[in-house]
Design a protein around this motif. Structure first.
Motif, PDB file in Angstrom:
ATOM      1  N   THR A 233       0.851  -1.189   0.000  1.00 51.05           N
ATOM      2  CA  THR A 233       0.000   0.000   0.000  1.00 51.05           C
ATOM      3  C   THR A 233       0.888   1.239   0.000  1.00 51.05           C
ATOM      4  N   ASP A 234       0.231   2.400  -0.074  1.00 52.98           N
ATOM      5  CA  ASP A 234       0.969   3.664   0.015  1.00 52.98           C
ATOM      6  C   ASP A 234       0.889   4.257   1.421  1.00 52.98           C
ATOM      7  N   ALA A 235       0.585   3.411   2.405  1.00 47.94           N
ATOM      8  CA  ALA A 235       0.451   3.882   3.790  1.00 47.94           C
ATOM      9  C   ALA A 235       1.726   4.477   4.390  1.00 47.94           C
ATOM     10  N   PRO A 236       2.938   3.965   4.072  1.00 46.69           N
ATOM     11  CA  PRO A 236       4.121   4.397   4.830  1.00 46.69           C
ATOM     12  C   PRO A 236       4.377   5.894   4.874  1.00 46.69           C
ATOM     13  N   CYS A 237       4.184   6.602   3.756  1.00 47.46           N
ATOM     14  CA  CYS A 237       4.564   8.013   3.697  1.00 47.46           C
ATOM     15  C   CYS A 237       3.449   8.977   4.095  1.00 47.46           C
ATOM     16  N   SER A 238       2.231   8.512   4.142  1.00 44.63           N
ATOM     17  CA  SER A 238       1.103   9.428   4.290  1.00 44.63           C
ATOM     18  C   SER A 238       0.853   9.834   5.741  1.00 44.63           C
ATOM     19  N   GLY A 239       0.155  10.943   5.894  1.00 43.04           N
ATOM     20  CA  GLY A 239      -0.223  11.447   7.202  1.00 43.04           C
ATOM     21  C   GLY A 239      -1.652  11.116   7.569  1.00 43.04           C
ATOM     22  N   CYS A 240      -2.195  10.083   6.943  1.00 41.95           N
ATOM     23  CA  CYS A 240      -3.534   9.628   7.311  1.00 41.95           C
ATOM     24  C   CYS A 240      -3.538   8.107   7.339  1.00 41.95           C
ATOM     25  N   ALA A 241      -4.528   7.546   7.991  1.00 43.26           N
ATOM     26  CA  ALA A 241      -4.609   6.098   8.166  1.00 43.26           C
ATOM     27  C   ALA A 241      -6.068   5.670   8.131  1.00 43.26           C
ATOM     28  N   ILE A 242      -6.294   4.412   7.764  1.00 40.27           N
ATOM     29  CA  ILE A 242      -7.658   3.889   7.683  1.00 40.27           C
ATOM     30  C   ILE A 242      -7.974   3.078   8.932  1.00 40.27           C
ATOM     31  N   LEU A 243      -9.053   3.446   9.578  1.00 44.54           N
ATOM     32  CA  LEU A 243      -9.550   2.688  10.727  1.00 44.54           C
ATOM     33  C   LEU A 243     -10.631   1.718  10.271  1.00 44.54           C
ATOM     34  N   TYR A 244     -10.560   0.494  10.791  1.00 48.59           N
ATOM     35  CA  TYR A 244     -11.552  -0.531  10.490  1.00 48.59           C
ATOM     36  C   TYR A 244     -12.257  -0.939  11.778  1.00 48.59           C
ATOM     37  N   SER A 245     -13.354  -1.652  11.616  1.00 54.28           N
ATOM     38  CA  SER A 245     -13.963  -2.297  12.776  1.00 54.28           C
ATOM     39  C   SER A 245     -13.112  -3.507  13.135  1.00 54.28           C
ATOM     40  N   ALA A 246     -13.351  -4.091  14.298  1.00 56.03           N
ATOM     41  CA  ALA A 246     -12.608  -5.289  14.694  1.00 56.03           C
ATOM     42  C   ALA A 246     -12.866  -6.444  13.748  1.00 56.03           C
ATOM     43  N   GLN A 247     -13.979  -6.369  13.003  1.00 60.52           N
ATOM     44  CA  GLN A 247     -14.321  -7.423  12.042  1.00 60.52           C
ATOM     45  C   GLN A 247     -13.773  -7.151  10.647  1.00 60.52           C
ATOM     46  N   GLY A 248     -13.118  -5.984  10.432  1.00 63.05           N
ATOM     47  CA  GLY A 248     -12.476  -5.703   9.159  1.00 63.05           C
ATOM     48  C   GLY A 248     -13.253  -4.828   8.205  1.00 63.05           C
ATOM     49  N   ALA A 249     -14.365  -4.230   8.645  1.00 62.01           N
ATOM     50  CA  ALA A 249     -15.122  -3.320   7.783  1.00 62.01           C
ATOM     51  C   ALA A 249     -14.581  -1.899   7.932  1.00 62.01           C
ATOM     52  N   PHE A 250     -14.545  -1.149   6.824  1.00 59.97           N
ATOM     53  CA  PHE A 250     -14.062   0.234   6.861  1.00 59.97           C
ATOM     54  C   PHE A 250     -14.889   1.048   7.845  1.00 59.97           C
TER      55      PHE A 250
ATOM     56  N   TYR B 241      -8.402   8.454   9.611  1.00 58.65           N
ATOM     57  CA  TYR B 241      -7.832   9.193  10.740  1.00 58.65           C
ATOM     58  C   TYR B 241      -6.652  10.013  10.219  1.00 58.65           C
ATOM     59  N   TYR B 242      -6.682  11.316  10.489  1.00 60.95           N
ATOM     60  CA  TYR B 242      -5.623  12.208  10.019  1.00 60.95           C
ATOM     61  C   TYR B 242      -4.679  12.542  11.170  1.00 60.95           C
ATOM     62  N   GLN B 243      -3.391  12.250  10.964  1.00 58.15           N
ATOM     63  CA  GLN B 243      -2.393  12.573  11.976  1.00 58.15           C
ATOM     64  C   GLN B 243      -1.968  14.039  11.865  1.00 58.15           C
ATOM     65  N   LYS B 244      -1.325  14.520  12.900  1.00 55.28           N
ATOM     66  CA  LYS B 244      -0.873  15.908  12.892  1.00 55.28           C
ATOM     67  C   LYS B 244       0.315  16.107  11.961  1.00 55.28           C
ATOM     68  N   THR B 245       1.112  15.051  11.748  1.00 60.78           N
ATOM     69  CA  THR B 245       2.258  15.130  10.845  1.00 60.78           C
ATOM     70  C   THR B 245       2.404  13.796  10.106  1.00 60.78           C
ATOM     71  N   ASN B 246       3.167  13.838   9.042  1.00 66.05           N
ATOM     72  CA  ASN B 246       3.553  12.600   8.366  1.00 66.05           C
ATOM     73  C   ASN B 246       4.628  11.899   9.209  1.00 66.05           C
ATOM     74  N   PRO B 247       4.911  10.626   8.947  1.00 58.20           N
ATOM     75  CA  PRO B 247       5.975   9.936   9.688  1.00 58.20           C
ATOM     76  C   PRO B 247       7.306  10.688   9.601  1.00 58.20           C
ATOM     77  N   GLN B 248       8.042  10.650  10.687  1.00 55.94           N
ATOM     78  CA  GLN B 248       9.325  11.362  10.705  1.00 55.94           C
ATOM     79  C   GLN B 248      10.364  10.680   9.819  1.00 55.94           C
ATOM     80  N   VAL B 249      10.311   9.350   9.726  1.00 55.52           N
ATOM     81  CA  VAL B 249      11.257   8.584   8.907  1.00 55.52           C
ATOM     82  C   VAL B 249      10.492   7.437   8.248  1.00 55.52           C
TER      83      VAL B 249
END
Length: 325
Positions: free
Chosen positions: A78-95, A99-107
């Motif tokens: 996925t393109d998750a590593p560089c982005s400043g947002c993330a996808i939250l799912y239910s415990a059962q795996g449904a979207f 979630y938007y972070q305050k900053t992108n990953p530092q490294v």
């Protein structure tokens, strides 16, 4: 933990680096558990190592704990590593939500040899995720829709999204061969860059549209949960091409690319061979939730239009498969 980090176990322990396994889903239950771990261990930096959901979980956990996060992807799915947002799912795996972070990953630290030794399906799935970047960026630009940072795309963002698409077409097939043989080649490095960097910057800078919303909708159907994010996004791209009346030659190019590298082109390819129209409508309705990026497409998008587009994309995929036999 039991593969990549084994040779370094003693060194990690000697330096008081605590390792906590990920339990498999980026959900509030897991985040609550990790918040307790971070507090108990008095962590002042978090390293997220693994695939997309593990990485997203680390990004959110670090953001909530107000500590830096270092991302070390072990797959390029996925393109998750560089982005400043993330996808939250239910415990059962449904979207559930974005979630938007305050900053992108530092490294973000990527080792091509580690990526090359992962199963090929992960890299292929990453190409499915990256495939959406240009088409969604183009839609957002045409409708002057906001990007993931709350602004508008720039020429730089659009060109990176276009470069992502061009790189997939040029190097995707060769990269698939390389990763299948666990070889680090220039083609593989180009696709790692496309999947992780170009797609990550491209979607964040230029915005999301139909493909990812359709992915989100498909998660409402439990039959799709065993399929990877990028695999469902790829079918979302094909659906989006139908929804937006893309040029026939462009549609053929994308179908051919998906066929060549092994991405889904039919509903059966994502576990929905016998899906009823009624159940597929549930996915279409979830795709059209008010906050979804699908409304960045031109015109009024309705569940009925999305359902028709999914059925049309599936019909084209099935017809092409029959012609290839």
């Amino acid at each position: 933990k039991n593969k990549i980090l084994v040779p370094y176990a003693n060194n990690l322990a000697a330096n008081s680096i605590f390792i906590e396994p990920f339990s498999g889903e980026c959900c509030e239950e897991e985040l609550s558990r990790l918040a307790d771990v971070i507090s108990r261990e008095k962590a002042d930096v978090l390293v997220g190592m693994g695939g997309g959901k593990a990485i997203d979980t680390a990004k959110i956990a670090a953001d909530r704990a107000r500590i830096p996060v270092i991302i070390v992807p072990t797959i390029a799915s996925t393109d998750a590593p560089c982005s400043g947002c993330a996808i939250l799912y239910s415990a059962q795996g449904a979207f559930d939500s974005v979630y938007y972070q305050k900053t992108n990953p530092q490294v973000v630290l990527v080792d091509s040899a580690v990526i090359a030794h992962a199963p090929a399906r992960f890299l292929i799935s990453g190409m499915g995720d990256a495939l959406a970047t240009w088409f969604e960026a183009r839609s957002c630009d045409r409708t002057r829709s906001l990007n993931e940072c709350g602004g508008y795309s720039t020429l730089t963002g659009l060109h990176l999204a276009q470069l992502c698409y061009d790189t997939l077409l040029a190097y995707g097939p060769a990269a698939k061969i390389a990763v299948s043989q666990h070889l680090v080649t220039p083609a593989l490095n180009h696709i790692i860059e496309a999947n992780i960097l170009l797609s990550g910057i491209g979607f964040e800078s230029s915005g999301l549209a139909a493909a990812h919303s359709i992915h989100n909708g498909l998660t409402a159907l439990p039959e799709t949960h065993s399929f990877y994010h990028g695999e469902k996004v790829a079918f979302g791209v094909l659906t989006g091409l139908q929804l937006t009346d893309a040029a026939p030659q462009e549609t053929q190019t994308v179908y051919a690319f998906c066929e060549d590298i092994g991405l889904p082109t039919t509903l059966a390819d994502i576990g929905l061979a016998n899906v009823s129209r009624e159940n597929l409508m549930k996915a279409a309705e979830k795709s059209c939730a008010p906050a979804e990026g699908i409304h960045h497409e031109a015109g009024k998008i309705t569940p009925e239009k999305v359902l028709t587009a999914m059925l049309a994309a599936n019909a084209v995929g099935e017809a092409r498969k029959k012609n290839r036999m």
